[in-house]
Design a protein around this motif. Structure first.
Motif, PDB file in Angstrom:
ATOM      1  N   ASP A 335       0.728  -1.017  -0.139  1.00  0.00           N
ATOM      2  CA  ASP A 335       0.122  -0.066  -0.007  1.00  0.00           C
ATOM      3  C   ASP A 335       0.761   1.214  -0.094  1.00  0.00           C
ATOM      4  O   ASP A 335       1.032   1.710   1.137  1.00  0.00           O
ATOM      5  N   THR A 336       1.297   1.464  -1.101  1.00  0.00           N
ATOM      6  CA  THR A 336       2.024   2.792  -1.234  1.00  0.00           C
ATOM      7  C   THR A 336       1.600   3.611  -2.775  1.00  0.00           C
ATOM      8  O   THR A 336       1.663   2.761  -3.525  1.00  0.00           O
ATOM      9  N   PRO A 337       1.813   4.779  -2.841  1.00  0.00           N
ATOM     10  CA  PRO A 337       1.764   5.432  -3.954  1.00  0.00           C
ATOM     11  C   PRO A 337       3.039   5.533  -4.818  1.00  0.00           C
ATOM     12  O   PRO A 337       3.003   5.683  -6.204  1.00  0.00           O
ATOM     13  N   GLY A 338       4.006   4.813  -4.159  1.00  0.00           N
ATOM     14  CA  GLY A 338       5.087   4.763  -4.666  1.00  0.00           C
ATOM     15  C   GLY A 338       6.311   5.044  -3.885  1.00  0.00           C
ATOM     16  O   GLY A 338       6.166   5.288  -2.826  1.00  0.00           O
ATOM     17  N   ALA A 339       7.725   4.759  -4.341  1.00  0.00           N
ATOM     18  CA  ALA A 339       8.798   5.114  -3.613  1.00  0.00           C
ATOM     19  C   ALA A 339       8.999   6.688  -3.395  1.00  0.00           C
ATOM     20  O   ALA A 339       8.651   7.216  -4.510  1.00  0.00           O
ATOM     21  N   ALA A 340       9.491   7.212  -2.162  1.00  0.00           N
ATOM     22  CA  ALA A 340       9.930   8.235  -2.056  1.00  0.00           C
ATOM     23  C   ALA A 340      10.794   8.903  -3.299  1.00  0.00           C
ATOM     24  O   ALA A 340      11.891   8.153  -3.402  1.00  0.00           O
ATOM     25  N   ASN A 341      10.632   9.878  -3.829  1.00  0.00           N
ATOM     26  CA  ASN A 341      11.590  10.186  -4.865  1.00  0.00           C
ATOM     27  C   ASN A 341      11.951  11.792  -5.004  1.00  0.00           C
ATOM     28  O   ASN A 341      12.390  12.152  -6.196  1.00  0.00           O
ATOM     29  N   ASP A 342      11.840  12.222  -3.789  1.00  0.00           N
ATOM     30  CA  ASP A 342      12.569  13.593  -3.422  1.00  0.00           C
ATOM     31  C   ASP A 342      13.958  13.504  -3.397  1.00  0.00           C
ATOM     32  O   ASP A 342      14.765  12.266  -3.433  1.00  0.00           O
ATOM     33  N   ALA A 343      14.842  14.467  -3.457  1.00  0.00           N
ATOM     34  CA  ALA A 343      16.342  14.863  -3.220  1.00  0.00           C
ATOM     35  C   ALA A 343      16.837  13.763  -2.214  1.00  0.00           C
ATOM     36  O   ALA A 343      17.784  13.293  -2.147  1.00  0.00           O
ATOM     37  N   ASP A 344      16.258  14.119  -0.982  1.00  0.00           N
ATOM     38  CA  ASP A 344      16.555  13.269   0.336  1.00  0.00           C
ATOM     39  C   ASP A 344      16.771  12.084   0.024  1.00  0.00           C
ATOM     40  O   ASP A 344      17.589  11.254   0.313  1.00  0.00           O
ATOM     41  N   ALA A 345      15.578  11.359  -0.536  1.00  0.00           N
ATOM     42  CA  ALA A 345      15.419   9.887  -0.731  1.00  0.00           C
ATOM     43  C   ALA A 345      16.622   9.609  -1.695  1.00  0.00           C
ATOM     44  O   ALA A 345      17.332   8.328  -1.632  1.00  0.00           O
TER      45      ALA A 345
END
Length: 442
Positions: A335-345
């Motif tokens: 249950d996730t919209p997806g992997a975190a994809n920001d610069a920190d990730a």
């Protein structure tokens, strides 16, 4: 918390059968490097504590589970690790392997014993080797961090355990209180049980009065694996499949849809969480641990509806690898919209972290069962899914990417998003037809 090691052992087990020790290796006047006054210091420590060394090792039943117990006596030279300490711990692990027992280390130490020089420091290699052999033998290893748990005791038995508990307010860290840098900005909070828990290095901070109960629960969980795959949970929300792909997306995104915590609470009679990736990170959007169901243990790694961070993937991979070693089947909830994809990730290594989870699931020596309970957003969701053993609820979907992202990539108008969802064939019934899901639960 009981003051001495024997008082602590007495609170955990009704009968402690101490191992016979062979301390003959310790020879020479004032120890292996001839430290002036060392023999007298040991004699005084023995007189104060009634113990002959800084560690007691033996077998006792904790909440009915026969366990190898390694308990440090801080009153004996600060619980420091010398050659005799290392030999005793090595013997305890060897006996645990012979008897197929879990190992619990009750750690209260200031580190290696200076009066023995490098002969003391190299005991960490002996301890690490013995602990590693228990790991390879599939024996559970639990650490309880008392006050203090510093130096090599923390860096071997503590941080190297499968599950690490710490008592409230304990000093925990590689650096002891007398060798830490001055003027630390957080006031040395990083060197506490609570600080280590926040940083993902400790699974649970326990009130001392509650330690016997929590330790007993963990021992029962880690020593009663199921021989069968985990059955997929029953659906808690919608019971009928959606009419279209876009309806599936909207149902999965509904704020009223049951989330992972509801599924876990319904599925298990009781459970205990692990916490943290052991690399300095915690993801509150991923719930991992072990639960009791019908008298046996099943491990779980569940996404809770948020973008999964690198720490979340690493924690889940840690859970799957541990369950695989111990022979415990695994349930994963997607249950996730997806992997975190920001610069920190990206800086934290989201790609390698996803790879860790893919590898852990693919190489698991135990069956992994997956239920998609909400959004299945791209590779960040697929990393939690087991090929050939994935089910889906009626109010969930699984897609190569979100319909909105697909429309943007294909340079379509926002109004085309619902139709794009249908073209992606992401609904539960589509996933069964495509052979991605084994079936729709319900």
């Amino acid at each position: 918390m009981p003051e001495t090691a024997r008082q602590l052992l007495g609170s955990l087990t009704p009968a402690f059968a101490e191992l016979a020790y062979d301390d003959a290796a310790d020879s020479g006047v004032d120890g292996p490097i001839g430290w002036d006054g060392y023999d007298a210091a040991r004699d005084r420590a023995a007189g104060r504590t009634g113990e002959s060394e800084s560690v007691l090792c033996g077998v006792g039943a904790v909440d009915g589970v026969e366990t190898m117990l390694i308990a440090f006596e801080f009153g004996f030279l600060g619980g420091s690790i010398g050659e005799r300490t290392g030999l005793r711990i090595e013997r305890a692990f060897a006996r645990a392997r012979e008897l197929r027992l879990p190992v619990v280390s009750l750690i209260a130490t200031g580190g290696s014993r200076m009066q023995e020089g490098m002969r003391a420091l190299t005991q960490l290699q002996r301890i690490a080797r013995a602990s590693g052999q228990a790991r390879e033998a599939g024996l559970p290893r639990i650490a309880v961090l008392r006050d203090p748990a510093t130096g090599g005791g923390w860096a071997t038995l503590g941080a190297g355990a499968d599950v690490t508990l710490a008592v409230t307010g304990a000093q925990v860290g590689f650096a002891g209180s007398r060798v830490r840098p001055e003027g630390h900005p957080d006031g040395y909070a990083a060197y506490t049980a609570e600080g280590q828990h926040r940083a993902g290095h400790v699974d649970l901070v326990v009130d001392p009065a509650d330690l016997p109960r929590r330790l007993g629960r963990w021992l029962r969980l880690l020593t009663a694996p199921s021989a069968d795959p985990a059955p997929p949970p029953a659906p808690l929300g919608a019971t009928a499949p959606p009419a279209s792909g876009w309806d599936a997306v909207q149902a999965a995104r509904s704020p009223h849809r049951p989330r992972a915590e509801s599924y876990l609470d319904s599925y298990f009679e009781w459970r205990e969480d692990i916490s943290g990736d052991r690399c300095g990170g915690v993801d509150s959007g991923v719930s991992c641990g072990f639960g009791r169901r019908d008298g046996v243990t099943i491990a779980y790694a569940a996404q809770c509806g948020t973008p999964t961070t690198p720490a979340g993937f690493r924690t889940a991979a840690r859970l799957v690898r541990l369950a695989s070693r111990l022979g415990v089947p695994v349930l994963t909830l997607v249950d996730t919209p997806g992997a975190a994809n920001d610069a920190d990730a990206e800086r934290a290594g989201v790609g390698p972290a996803i790879a860790e989870m893919f590898d852990a699931v693919a190489s698991a020596a135990v069956p992994v069962t997956t239920l998609v309970i909400g959004e299945g957003g791209s590779g960040g969701a697929l990393a939690f899914a087991a090929a050939g053993r994935t089910w889906i609820t009626p109010d969930a979907y699984f897609s190569v990417t979100s319909p909105e992202a697909a429309a943007r990539i294909l340079k379509r108008n926002p109004g085309d998003v619902p139709a794009t969802a249908g073209q992606l064939r992401l609904s539960p019934q589509d996933l069964v037809d495509l052979g991605i899901a084994e079936g729709i639960t319900g």
